[in-house]
Design an enzyme around this catalytic site. Structure first.
Site, PDB file in Angstrom:
ATOM      1  N   TRP A  66      40.244  28.876  37.036  1.00  0.00           N
ATOM      2  CA  TRP A  66      41.121  29.045  38.208  1.00  0.00           C
ATOM      3  C   TRP A  66      42.023  27.812  38.318  1.00  0.00           C
ATOM      4  CZ3 TRP A  66      37.660  32.475  37.169  1.00  0.00           C
ATOM      5  CH2 TRP A  66      37.763  33.739  37.699  1.00  0.00           C
TER       6      TRP A  66
ATOM      7  N   GLU B 136      43.630  40.389  51.080  1.00  0.00           N
ATOM      8  CA  GLU B 136      43.724  39.185  50.249  1.00  0.00           C
ATOM      9  C   GLU B 136      45.199  38.943  49.937  1.00  0.00           C
ATOM     10  OE1 GLU B 136      40.770  37.713  47.700  1.00  0.00           O
ATOM     11  OE2 GLU B 136      39.508  39.492  47.885  1.00  0.00           O
TER      12      GLU B 136
ATOM     13  N   ASP C 242      43.770  34.419  38.320  1.00  0.00           N
ATOM     14  CA  ASP C 242      44.374  35.675  37.886  1.00  0.00           C
ATOM     15  C   ASP C 242      45.649  35.422  37.082  1.00  0.00           C
ATOM     16  OD1 ASP C 242      42.684  35.869  40.235  1.00  0.00           O
ATOM     17  OD2 ASP C 242      43.133  38.006  40.258  1.00  0.00           O
TER      18      ASP C 242
ATOM     19  N   GLU D 252      40.521  46.233  39.225  1.00  0.00           N
ATOM     20  CA  GLU D 252      39.718  45.007  39.318  1.00  0.00           C
ATOM     21  C   GLU D 252      38.401  45.177  38.581  1.00  0.00           C
ATOM     22  OE1 GLU D 252      38.491  44.059  43.326  1.00  0.00           O
ATOM     23  OE2 GLU D 252      38.307  41.934  42.810  1.00  0.00           O
TER      24      GLU D 252
HETATM   25  C1  BGC Z   1      40.087  38.163  43.965  1.00  0.00           C
HETATM   26  C2  BGC Z   1      40.146  37.801  42.517  1.00  0.00           C
HETATM   27  C3  BGC Z   1      39.917  36.335  42.459  1.00  0.00           C
HETATM   28  C4  BGC Z   1      38.483  36.196  42.839  1.00  0.00           C
HETATM   29  C5  BGC Z   1      37.907  34.865  42.630  1.00  0.00           C
HETATM   30  C6  BGC Z   1      38.689  37.952  44.396  1.00  0.00           C
HETATM   31  O1  BGC Z   1      38.439  38.328  45.693  1.00  0.00           O
HETATM   32  O2  BGC Z   1      40.529  39.435  44.225  1.00  0.00           O
HETATM   33  O3  BGC Z   1      41.038  38.388  41.736  1.00  0.00           O
HETATM   34  O4  BGC Z   1      40.309  35.661  41.351  1.00  0.00           O
HETATM   35  O5  BGC Z   1      38.265  36.651  44.147  1.00  0.00           O
HETATM   36  O6  BGC Z   1      36.756  34.770  43.253  1.00  0.00           O
END
Ligand code: BGC
Length: 887
Positions: A525, A460, A467, A743
């Site tokens: 987001w 990613e 975040d 996480e």
């Molecule tokens: C990320 C997150 C992100 C999220 C949203 C994840 O895979 O690591 O931190 O905000 O997806 O769906």
């Protein structure tokens, strides 16, 4: 004595090269006399000068700046004691839109068609001969690429920056870098070899979890210009064109951000200037012009560039039965290894793998990297050598090394992150909280790598908006985020969809949902386009970020409102309940295991988000003097709050469907009517108690839960949660030996093993996600009590929250005016002494635990008071009127 402690141009103390027409100048002043105020100040840039008491982001407004020019900057200050001080710096203008004499070049024989991989690195070269009878006064290299590039001249790297030209929304924004290469070029008629390696990087290489490639260009391309100015005033410009050569067989055999690097040291770049390497002829051929499909605006680098920072030596090394060496660096971080291999055999192959945790048998656990190979393969030349990858990075604490014995290799771990000044500190009498703070810092360092990423290890490392939306305020206490976030926000603006939505990840680069659904907006987001500029403004006091983003924010809130209004009547028109699969809801809330359950909470989180963005936008409108807008957004926020209360509660402070985030948001955001608030707090506290003071919040609730308690007279409960070390809690991670923020709260179970379920969340195990480290803002602003009450800390409050059995806490942060500090100690006789440092140019309101309040000017001040009860007077009693109305 008075001194000007810091002068910046575009938020850089030194070395700023800019294409801005009105670069911003800021300065800070220090004095050892208390209550110093500035009476008179002049800022001058070359012939232009202005007299102003403004210290933050004063725009240059003189004659039009010329390209390729160095401008001196000077600040002269006189204080109320008649003392004078001055300081100087300078900046250089970049190209200022001067057309490039070079053109984009590539290796057109290279047809890169494979999917899900990165291209073969290209190497470009050109020899340059400086005229014998001329002397170089100054030489600059201007360069950018589609892909990542690294230049050497005569075998020497032109800079220590990583990942140039940086990650931006390439179709709109592309940076070029400026290098001073005066001392690297040979003079007196001798030839210099200019070499550039260009790998796929973000623009061409495989990126995002689908491993899509060629998103911005079909193969790498390079654009550069070498400008040599001679002492006689003449100028030579050598641009990239078909006089450059290109080859596909340099020493960097493969490079990919996720997969790592393959390097063959037998073909080192220094010897690569020759036409033969180890007896093999290099297939140099003419570079050809490349026509890019995109037309970005190419601007002088405005980022905080990625560089090397901390260097770790391993705390242990173990040899496993299969011969592999396992090194532990003692810290999880983002970066690369530095290998020093001794007495190598030519052709000896050393491989390095990276991971955040070990398996119970001591081997590396690479499961959670998903498709990221995170591997280095290095082929040695004869003898002693050193190697450090340049076109990749990993998130890791452990490495395994194959192909060499321990006494023939030294390894180090080099942390790579954007060059933001570390401006904050926090410590207290509780070791666990000190470790938590350190983990927050490392979570940030590991994820502020040119863009704000979610995590640094798996496939990613993308600019997930949610975040940073929640982590922004904590980041701003700890680092000077101005250049870093200014850069990223330009891309947020660029990537906004026509309908107002903000893609979930910025830059989009291969994954941009909901960009494909033009009007779609996603709560929390997308809120990054409002919350991040606001966080930057609150800490920096620079209104420009708000001005730049204002239209984007308005369009976004309009899109959110559109979706809220699409379904329902009456109050329901302000309940944002688009299907929950289109939201992240209470993302990673630990009280419900399934992703779908997090998303199912989206009507609550989205509605609260709409209240928050519209209220914040009202404040922003006020700052920008848009009073009609301010009224509109305040009314909208009120309506949304009312709808939340009418629809989701019984009208008497109780949620019909109770969960922690459901209470946190309306309490933190002041959505409950005054008369219901106390009952709501009590209901919320009962919920927390019934969960044994453990966290039950996801992304939207976690940053605010302790504020929702402490600011509603329940500091006792806030401290119990903060200091709880049962899973899920912040200190549980600390107890399990975390060195970063995870996480998932249950990233390791009590036995130190990772949970592998089959509920869809098993692929989401990252040990380096900063989001829940957003609690850092609470440590600064409540535990230590340091909080801005107007933008840039022009005024701030120091109001420590004594409790939790802590006997001491201190925090400091470098404000634009200088460092502000709060440090308190609780004595055995139940009195508190508090020491406060107030920078020149600011004033502070000090609120002691017994409720007494003082207004103080610059200098260091001490106060003592009894602690009547371990929970201080309610927050609402001491609200200060400010332009920011910070909480
Ligand atoms: C990320 C997150 C992100 C999220 C949203 C994840 O895979 O690591 O931190 O905000 O997806 O769906």
């Amino acid at each position: 004595m008075l001194n000007v402690s810091r002068v910046t141009v575009e938020n850089m103390e030194q070395g700023c090269v800019t294409d801005e027409r009105n670069p911003r100048i800021s300065y800070a002043v220090h004095s050892d006399l208390a209550d110093t105020t500035i009476q008179d100040a002049h800022i001058s840039v070359a012939d232009w000068s202005t007299s102003t008491l403004e210290q933050v982001a004063v725009p240059y407004e003189g004659a039009e700046l010329q390209p390729f020019t160095t401008y001196p900057v000077r600040v002269d200050v006189t204080d109320n004691y008649g003392q004078q001080a001055s300081a100087e710096t300078s900046f250089e203008t970049g190209r200022m839109n001067t057309p490039w004499q070079g053109q984009w070049i590539t290796d057109s024989s290279y047809r890169f068609t494979e999917k899900k991989v990165s291209p073969r690195p290209m190497v470009f070269r050109r020899t340059v001969r400086v005229v014998r009878d001329k002397t170089i006064a100054q030489a600059r290299l201007y360069a950018t690429a589609m892909g990542l590039y690294d230049f050497t001249i005569n075998g020497q790297r032109v800079s220590d920056y990583y990942f140039a030209p940086g990650f931006t929304s390439y179709k709109t924004n592309l940076q070029y870098q400026t290098y001073d290469v005066t001392d690297l070029l040979s003079q007196g008629g001798t030839e210099s070899t200019v070499l550039a390696t260009v790998t796929g990087g973000w623009a061409v290489g495989s990126f995002v979890f689908t491993r899509v490639n060629r998103v911005s260009a079909k193969r790498q391309a390079l654009l550069a210009e070498l400008r040599i100015t001679y002492t006689d005033g003449s100028v030579d410009v050598i641009g990239t064109d078909s006089s450059w050569q290109v080859a596909l067989d340099g020493p960097v055999k493969a490079a990919d951000l996720y997969d790592g690097e393959v390097y063959d040291a037998r073909e080192q770049l220094t010897s690569y200037a020759e036409n033969t390497i180890s007896g093999r002829t290099v297939a140099w051929h003419r570079a050809s012009a490349e026509k890019l499909a995109i037309k970005p605006n190419i601007q002088a680098d405005y980022s905080a560039r990625v560089r090397e920072h901390e260097v770790f030596t391993p705390i242990s090394v173990k040899r496993r039965d299969n011969g592999e060496l396992i090194y532990d660096f003692g810290q999880n971080f983002a970066g690369v290894v530095r290998l020093r291999i001794k007495q190598a055999r030519v052709g000896q192959v050393v491989t390095v793998k990276h991971a955040e945790i070990l398996n119970p048998d001591g081997s590396l656990n690479t499961t959670f990297l998903r498709t990221a190979k995170a591997q280095i393969t290095y082929t040695c030349r004869e003898g002693d050598q050193e190697y450090q990858p340049r076109f990749t990075y990993m998130g890791f604490r452990y490495i395994s090394v194959h192909g060499v014995e321990a006494d023939h290799i030294d390894v180090q771990g080099v942390a790579l992150y954007s060059d933001m000044d570390e401006i904050g500190s926090f410590s207290c009498s509780h070791d666990g909280l000190n470790r938590l703070h350190s983990n927050i810092m490392w979570g940030a360092k590991s994820n502020l790598v040119d863009i704000p990423t979610d995590c640094p290890q798996r496939d990613e490392r993308m600019g997930w908006t949610g975040d940073i939306a929640v982590f922004g305020p904590t980041a701003c206490f700890n680092f000077d985020m101005s250049r870093f976030l200014d850069k990223w926000l330009r891309d947020v603006k660029a990537e906004q969809t026509r309908g107002g939505g903000i893609p979930n990840t910025v830059p989009v680069q291969g994954y941009g949902f909901p960009a494909t659904m033009p009007k779609m907006a996603i709560d929390w987001w997308g809120d990054a386009c409002v919350l991040v500029p606001w966080a930057v403004y609150c800490s920096s006091g620079d209104k420009q970020i708000l001005r730049n983003m204002y239209a984007t924010m308005k369009k976004y809130v309009k899109a959110c409102l559109f979706w809220a209004k699409l379904w329902g009547r009456g109050d329901q028109r302000y309940i944002w309940n688009t299907p929950s699969v289109l939201h992240f809801g209470d993302w990673v809330a630990p009280d419900v295991p399934q992703m779908s359950q997090w998303q199912a909470r989206s009507p609550w989180t989205a509605t609260a988000s709409l209240n928050n963005t519209s209220r914040t936008l009202a404040r922003i409108a006020q700052v920008l003097g848009e009073s009609e807008d301010a009224t509109y957004y305040n009314q909208l926020a009120d309506r949304v709050a009312q709808a939340y209360i009418n629809v989701f509660t019984d009208g008497q402070g109780k949620l019909k469907n109770e969960f922690q985030t459901g209470y946190v948001l309306p309490l933190y955001l002041n959505m409950f009517p005054r008369e219901q608030r106390e009952v709501a707090v009590n209901n919320f506290v009962k919920l927390v108690e019934s969960n044994d003071y453990k966290i039950g919040t996801g992304f939207p609730g976690t940053p605010y839960i302790l504020f929702a308690l402490a600011d509603n007279s329940r500091a006792d409960v806030a401290y119990r949660m903060l200091l709880n070390d049962t899973c899920p809690s912040w200190l549980y991670e600390v107890k399990q030996g975390a060195t970063t923020i995870w996480e998932r709260w249950d990233g390791l179970d009590e036995n130190g093993e990772c949970p592998i379920g089959d509920d869809g969340t098993d692929i989401m195990i990252s040990y380096n996600h900063y989001a829940s480290g957003a609690v850092g803002a609470f440590l600064y602003s409540r535990v230590a009590g340091l909080e801005a009450t107007s933008a840039g800390y022009k005024t701030f409050r120091v109001k420590p929250l004594i409790g939790g059995g802590l006997t001491h806490a201190q925090a400091s942060t470098r404000t634009p005016y200088g460092t502000a500090t709060s440090s308190w100690t609780l004595h055995a006789d139940n009195t508190v002494t508090l020491s406060v440092t107030v920078p020149v140019g600011t004033t502070a309101q000090v609120v002691m635990p017994d409720g007494t309040s003082y207004q103080v000017g610059s200098g260091t001040h001490s106060f003592t008071s009894p602690v009547s009860s371990l929970s201080p007077a309610p927050q609402t009693e001491v609200k200060v009127a400010t332009d920011m109305e910070v909480r």
